[in-house]
Design a protein around this motif. Sequence first.
Motif, short mmCIF file in Angstrom:
data_model
loop_
_atom_site.label_atom_id
_atom_site.label_comp_id
_atom_site.label_asym_id
_atom_site.label_seq_id
_atom_site.Cartn_x
_atom_site.Cartn_y
_atom_site.Cartn_z
N GLN A 113 0.83 -1.21 0.00
CA GLN A 113 0.00 0.00 0.00
C GLN A 113 0.87 1.26 0.00
OE1 GLN A 113 -3.61 -0.09 2.40
NE2 GLN A 113 -3.38 -2.31 2.58
N ASP A 114 2.06 1.19 0.61
CA ASP A 114 2.98 2.32 0.53
C ASP A 114 3.44 2.58 -0.90
OD1 ASP A 114 2.76 2.70 3.25
OD2 ASP A 114 4.84 2.19 3.72
N VAL A 115 3.54 1.51 -1.69
CA VAL A 115 3.89 1.67 -3.11
C VAL A 115 2.80 2.49 -3.80
CG1 VAL A 115 4.32 0.48 -5.30
CG2 VAL A 115 5.21 -0.49 -3.16
N ILE A 116 1.55 2.14 -3.56
CA ILE A 116 0.42 2.85 -4.16
C ILE A 116 0.40 4.31 -3.69
CG2 ILE A 116 -2.11 2.95 -4.39
CD1 ILE A 116 -0.93 0.46 -5.72
N LEU A 117 0.58 4.53 -2.40
CA LEU A 117 0.57 5.90 -1.86
C LEU A 117 1.71 6.74 -2.43
CD1 LEU A 117 -0.29 5.08 1.85
CD2 LEU A 117 -1.82 6.09 0.14
N ALA A 118 2.89 6.17 -2.55
CA ALA A 118 4.02 6.89 -3.14
C ALA A 118 3.73 7.20 -4.61
CB ALA A 118 5.30 6.07 -3.01
N PHE A 119 3.24 6.20 -5.34
CA PHE A 119 2.95 6.42 -6.76
C PHE A 119 1.88 7.50 -6.95
CE2 PHE A 119 0.46 5.63 -10.59
CZ PHE A 119 1.44 5.88 -11.54
N ASN A 120 0.90 7.53 -6.08
CA ASN A 120 -0.15 8.54 -6.18
C ASN A 120 0.44 9.96 -6.15
OD1 ASN A 120 -2.94 9.30 -6.35
ND2 ASN A 120 -2.85 9.83 -4.19
N LEU A 121 1.52 10.14 -5.41
CA LEU A 121 2.22 11.43 -5.36
C LEU A 121 3.15 11.61 -6.57
CD1 LEU A 121 3.11 11.41 -1.56
CD2 LEU A 121 1.30 12.75 -2.68
N ILE A 122 3.85 10.57 -6.96
CA ILE A 122 4.77 10.64 -8.10
C ILE A 122 4.05 11.08 -9.36
CG2 ILE A 122 6.23 9.28 -9.66
CD1 ILE A 122 6.84 7.46 -7.16
N ARG A 123 2.91 10.46 -9.62
CA ARG A 123 2.20 10.72 -10.89
C ARG A 123 1.67 12.15 -10.99
NH1 ARG A 123 -3.56 11.62 -10.45
NH2 ARG A 123 -4.06 11.00 -8.33
#
Length: 189
Positions: free
Chosen positions: A28-38
Amino acid sequence: KKVRRCLAEDDEKIIMHVSNFRPVKRVQDVILAFNLIRLDVPSKLIMIGEGEERSAAERLAKERGLEKRVRFLGNREGVAELLSAADLFLLPSDYETFGLAALEAMACGVVPLSTNKGGPGELIEDGVDGMLCDVGDPACLAEKSVRLLKDPGKMAAMRQAGLKKVGEKYTAEAVVPLYEKYYEKILAS
């Protein structure tokens, strides 16, 4: 190039995560980080693997409106070919004994971003051949990812440093003699 085109558009970066989707992997941290990256970098997130946390990660991606930006591929053969198409590899685990996944990313010419706990913290030289963040800090993963994705020169240097490290320290030619010396020492005592 062919694999890359199947995963993302030409102007998009590819962020990847490969694991067994157990709680310790913090998918879920991967998803949360990606949500910011994109928000700063046009990109796609490719999630490879299966496990008990996959459905929670898929749910979180949907809640964040990322269904078109995140692809869950399940277990795959030929992960190295997929990994070689990536720009960054995210590994935000609570703990990794060695960090084999980060080493595999480096061997494929992909910059790993991981947590500084356990194996990856010893394997990755922060800012040289990868990046490190504290456990449970997706904002750090995102900030370092964006900074790196926007600096092609630094990205290329880090890729080369990772490939060099793998070639010098982690090939059979480099590792087998160390094991032989260790076993000889044990047998002699």
